[in-house]
Design a protein around this motif. Sequence first.
Motif, short mmCIF file in Angstrom:
data_model
loop_
_atom_site.label_atom_id
_atom_site.label_comp_id
_atom_site.label_asym_id
_atom_site.label_seq_id
_atom_site.Cartn_x
_atom_site.Cartn_y
_atom_site.Cartn_z
N UNK A 170 0.99 -1.22 0.00
CA UNK A 170 0.07 -0.20 -0.11
C UNK A 170 0.93 1.17 -0.06
N UNK A 171 1.80 1.23 0.77
CA UNK A 171 2.98 2.27 0.99
C UNK A 171 3.51 2.75 -0.54
N UNK A 172 4.03 1.29 -0.93
CA UNK A 172 4.55 1.54 -2.40
C UNK A 172 3.55 1.89 -3.34
N UNK A 173 2.41 1.51 -3.51
CA UNK A 173 1.60 1.95 -4.43
C UNK A 173 1.28 3.56 -4.30
N UNK A 174 1.05 4.07 -2.97
CA UNK A 174 0.93 5.34 -2.79
C UNK A 174 2.12 6.41 -3.25
#
Length: 455
Positions: free
Chosen positions: A291-295
């Motif tokens: 999720x952090x990578x996607x954001x």
Amino acid sequence: MKKVLANFKLKEPNASSPTLIYLKSYFNYQRFTYSTGRKIHPQYWHEGSQRPITKRLDLIKKEIKTNPGIDLQNELSVIESMIKQGTHENPTFLTEMQNITTELNRYEDEFISSHEYLNRQKEVVTPDKLKVLLDEVFNKQKPADNAVDGFYYRFEEFLQSRMKTNSILTIKKFNTLRTRLQEFEKNNRYKISFESIDLVFYDKFRDFLLTQKNKRTEEVEGLLNDTISKYFSTLKTFMQWSMDRNYHTNNLFQHNQFSAKKRAKNEIVTLTEEELFIIYKLDLSDNPKLERVRDLFCFATFTGQRWSDIEMFRKEDIKGDSWEFISHKTKKLIKIPFKKFIRPALDILTKYDYQLPVISQQKFNDYIKDVGEKAGINEPLEIIRFSGKELIRIKKPKYAFISSHMARRTCITILLEKGIPPTTVMQLSGHSDLKTLMKYENTGPDALADALEKT
């Protein structure tokens, strides 16, 4: 035969300022100590892993993933807090820690290889013999009086200066060039010096690279022309740097033939706006890491900025409804208004209270492909490249092409498809000329018809 071990220890583990990192080993009842030349503050060193705390963070996350029941949350919180502190005090902190880890890994590999080499030669392994071999690899010989004879010594000086400002991937690029040059020098018996970098060298080194194993694609054995071009571009950067400092006077590297032949414009892979929002809206609540990578990827795509500038984002750079900062690469003032297409970037900042997640670019490029696969961005693609005169067809699902660079290219392509004038897009991207900007553009075959419909 028992494998020799390389250990890394701080010279002054209780120091209140950065201290030297030593490589230490014990073999044949002999102690070996060798200075890596690298320094680190003891508070950012993890004694257990014998690497910077960023390496321990990666190991903890891996352990938690493979063994969910293990209790490492307290240690994880402490290390994350220390990394946040280091990043706050020094925007390039993460890059510097990754650079140190890479260098220590290289010292370890070279130490073990040198030890094995002496054994194969049936020689008695001694600390002095190992030191000689490591000095050769890491170019720690005394500098020659004549700068022309100090190519690798000056290269090390160049590398050390760049480690303070460049990303881990850029430093890796410089290290890889040095390794390739040393391999070429050994295989071709061609002595590398400032004076020997001429068009004869160009031909021989290019031919050598065309025979090297290609790790990026199975479709070809030799390196691609684009990769070869980057080797020469990197070499020219060093040659210019050293000439500017009067280390040599050889300007043959500036000859117009001293470059790799490239296609005028390679086809590039970008996401469509629909694919971007599929990734943006993908539910990854069960995987906080992705999720952090996607954001981060979406923030980079909506703003169209370079990774180096995103790494150095500061809350203080938010001025009203805009992000204003001086570009790390171009030193230009960039102003990003959080409106329309770019608006979701502000929502991402709000989600993280204006402290974007911290991750190395290398890890990011690995994980973002997992995000793309989960989002179903799996359209089969084929791109054309060349290795010498040989045409290479590279076939992969689209998610396998996703990287930090794709974010910037996607933003530029979408903005141009929306009809925003290229000169206006250049204000956001920071490009100085239209020719460079258009290398990032990937408008589809229906773009002209769609534009005419709007007229």
